[in-house]
Design an enzyme around this catalytic site. Structure first.
Site, PDB file in Angstrom:
ATOM      1  N   ASN A   1     -47.720  13.109   1.679  1.00 55.68           N
ATOM      2  CA  ASN A   1     -48.236  13.944   2.690  1.00 55.68           C
ATOM      3  C   ASN A   1     -47.227  14.662   3.217  1.00 55.68           C
ATOM      4  O   ASN A   1     -46.230  14.193   3.788  1.00 55.68           O
ATOM      5  CB  ASN A   1     -48.737  12.930   3.914  1.00 55.68           C
ATOM      6  CG  ASN A   1     -49.254  13.694   5.189  1.00 55.68           C
ATOM      7  OD1 ASN A   1     -49.184  14.865   5.243  1.00 55.68           O
ATOM      8  ND2 ASN A   1     -49.367  12.937   6.282  1.00 55.68           N
TER       9      ASN A   1
ATOM     10  N   LYS B   1     -47.214  17.206   5.457  1.00 58.97           N
ATOM     11  CA  LYS B   1     -47.368  17.673   6.855  1.00 58.97           C
ATOM     12  C   LYS B   1     -46.922  19.071   6.668  1.00 58.97           C
ATOM     13  O   LYS B   1     -47.528  19.769   5.697  1.00 58.97           O
ATOM     14  CB  LYS B   1     -46.414  16.793   7.731  1.00 58.97           C
ATOM     15  CG  LYS B   1     -46.713  15.301   7.658  1.00 58.97           C
ATOM     16  CD  LYS B   1     -46.195  14.599   8.637  1.00 58.97           C
ATOM     17  CE  LYS B   1     -46.302  12.952   8.179  1.00 58.97           C
ATOM     18  NZ  LYS B   1     -46.035  11.842   9.148  1.00 58.97           N
TER      19      LYS B   1
ATOM     20  N   HIS C   1     -55.771  11.456  10.284  1.00 57.54           N
ATOM     21  CA  HIS C   1     -54.096  11.189  10.491  1.00 57.54           C
ATOM     22  C   HIS C   1     -53.839  11.066  11.987  1.00 57.54           C
ATOM     23  O   HIS C   1     -54.636  11.835  12.741  1.00 57.54           O
ATOM     24  CB  HIS C   1     -53.392  12.204   9.649  1.00 57.54           C
ATOM     25  CG  HIS C   1     -52.007  11.960   9.681  1.00 57.54           C
ATOM     26  ND1 HIS C   1     -51.013  12.006  10.622  1.00 57.54           N
ATOM     27  CD2 HIS C   1     -51.299  11.271   8.629  1.00 57.54           C
ATOM     28  CE1 HIS C   1     -49.936  11.306  10.406  1.00 57.54           C
ATOM     29  NE2 HIS C   1     -50.131  10.854   9.164  1.00 57.54           N
TER      30      HIS C   1
ATOM     31  N   GLU D   1     -51.676  12.247  13.542  1.00 55.25           N
ATOM     32  CA  GLU D   1     -51.158  13.458  14.111  1.00 55.25           C
ATOM     33  C   GLU D   1     -52.212  14.438  14.399  1.00 55.25           C
ATOM     34  O   GLU D   1     -52.056  15.418  15.280  1.00 55.25           O
ATOM     35  CB  GLU D   1     -50.018  13.963  13.183  1.00 55.25           C
ATOM     36  CG  GLU D   1     -48.684  13.435  13.119  1.00 55.25           C
ATOM     37  CD  GLU D   1     -47.768  13.271  12.190  1.00 55.25           C
ATOM     38  OE1 GLU D   1     -48.052  14.413  11.027  1.00 55.25           O
ATOM     39  OE2 GLU D   1     -46.940  12.360  11.787  1.00 55.25           O
TER      40      GLU D   1
ATOM     41  N   GLU E   1     -52.257   2.940   8.558  1.00 59.05           N
ATOM     42  CA  GLU E   1     -50.869   3.629   9.022  1.00 59.05           C
ATOM     43  C   GLU E   1     -50.586   3.295  10.450  1.00 59.05           C
ATOM     44  O   GLU E   1     -51.307   4.009  11.531  1.00 59.05           O
ATOM     45  CB  GLU E   1     -51.052   5.357   9.045  1.00 59.05           C
ATOM     46  CG  GLU E   1     -51.210   5.883   7.729  1.00 59.05           C
ATOM     47  CD  GLU E   1     -50.246   7.070   7.641  1.00 59.05           C
ATOM     48  OE1 GLU E   1     -49.499   7.230   6.533  1.00 59.05           O
ATOM     49  OE2 GLU E   1     -50.667   7.900   8.309  1.00 59.05           O
TER      50      GLU E   1
ATOM     51  N   GLY F   1     -42.927   7.911  11.032  1.00 59.98           N
ATOM     52  CA  GLY F   1     -42.140   9.379  11.407  1.00 59.98           C
ATOM     53  C   GLY F   1     -40.861   8.843  11.801  1.00 59.98           C
ATOM     54  O   GLY F   1     -40.550   7.492  12.031  1.00 59.98           O
TER      55      GLY F   1
HETATM   56  P1  PGA Z   1     -43.721   8.761   7.235  1.00 60.01           P
HETATM   57  O1  PGA Z   1     -45.038   9.601   7.567  1.00 60.01           O
HETATM   58  O2  PGA Z   1     -43.521   8.394   6.026  1.00 60.01           O
HETATM   59  O3  PGA Z   1     -42.699  10.138   7.529  1.00 60.01           O
HETATM   60  O4  PGA Z   1     -43.326   7.737   8.570  1.00 60.01           O
HETATM   61  C1  PGA Z   1     -46.278   8.865   6.983  1.00 60.01           C
HETATM   62  C2  PGA Z   1     -47.584   9.413   7.359  1.00 60.01           C
HETATM   63  O5  PGA Z   1     -47.474  10.154   8.598  1.00 60.01           O
HETATM   64  O6  PGA Z   1     -48.399   9.818   6.665  1.00 60.01           O
END
Ligand code: PGA
Length: 269
Positions: free
Chosen positions: A12, A14, A99, A101, A169, A175
């Site tokens: 991902n 982002k 997700h 976010e 998650e 993050g």
């Molecule tokens: P991260 O993100 O590996 O940077 O923690 C995972 C995600 O948000 O899918």
């Protein structure tokens, strides 16, 4: 070996990287490594704008493409939106939905349900992200995940749900501002709980067959632990999927573990 039995490792990206040139460089490196792996299905989910150039660079490789969101309608007057059919047209096979976010910006469980239905209609595989913001001592986080699942699955048939991938998650582990890393035991506990909820909604055979991923601060060091002891069949990787060296190390670890006899895996720590 079918795709379902392979470990599914999803990148991902982002809102990164900020140039097509960089996107192509990372992608080319990842696809070269992924092409050598027989027991891992690698999926890269870049920002929408890179799907087309990356699809062109994909020829002959095993990696698949996915998007990070989609609009729940096929076409029409929806300014600024991207339809599931457009994603299919650009060779995307997967779409990340729900997700945290995106939820943070107001995405509801009901809307995620509509998006899953729209994705399934055109043959896109939804990667449904669920997870609690906090792990409270009273265990309320189970109810959060249950509600996310129940509403996301509303009106979706057994055959439909079998097409979906679920990514657990925990928001607190995602993050660079993560409170801490989750443990494989926490992932295992939740993967069992997710299958229980799905078993109640559908049946145990359907629940057992579901592909569940773990996501949240996955890195080359912890990837193997989640795959061995986390009760999951794959990983959703954020930050470390933008670093080809690290992401390729995760892919190779997944391949290595898939190639070991089960008895051996149990003894490796
Ligand atoms: P991260 O993100 O590996 O940077 O923690 C995972 C995600 O948000 O899918």
């Amino acid at each position: 070996m079918s795709t379902v039995q392979k470990k599914l490792i999803v990148a991902n990206w982002k809102m990164n990287p900020t140039s097509q040139k960089e996107a192509l460089a990372i992608f080319t490196s990842i696809t070269k490594t992924a092409a050598k792996l027989l027991k891992v299905q690698c999926v890269v989910c870049p920002p929408f704008v890179y799907l087309s150039p990356l699809a062109k660079a994909l020829t002959g490789h095993r990696t698949q493409l996915g998007a990070q969101n989609v609009f729940p309608e096929i076409d029409g007057a929806y300014t600024g939106e991207i339809s599931p059919k457009m994603l299919r047209d650009l060779k995307a096979n997967y779409v990340i939905l729900g997700h945290s976010e995106v939820r943070r910006q107001g995405e509801t469980n009901e809307n995620i349900n509509l998006k899953i239905k729209a994705a399934l209609k055109v043959g896109l595989i939804p990667v449904l992200c669920i997870g609690e913001k906090e792990r409270d001592d009273a265990g309320f986080y189970h109810a959060v995940v249950k509600e996310q699942l129940e509403i996301a699955c509303q009106g979706i048939s057994k055959a439909g749900i079998a097409q979906i991938v679920i990514a657990y998650e925990p928001v607190w582990a995602i993050g660079k501002d993560a409170q801490r890393e989750a443990t494989p035991a926490e992932s295992l506990e939740m993967s069992i709980y997710i299958r229980k909820v799905l078993s109640d909604l559908y049946d145990s055979k359907t629940a057992q067959a579901m592909q569940i991923l773990y996501g949240g601060s996955v890195n080359p060091k912890n990837a193997g632990y989640f795959l061995q002891d986390g009760g999951v069949q794959g990983l959703l990787v954020g930050r470390d999927s933008l670093n080809p060296k690290k992401f390729e190390a995760i892919l190779k670890e997944a391949e290595r573990l898939s190639s070991l006899p089960l008895a051996l895996i149990k003894n490796i720590k």
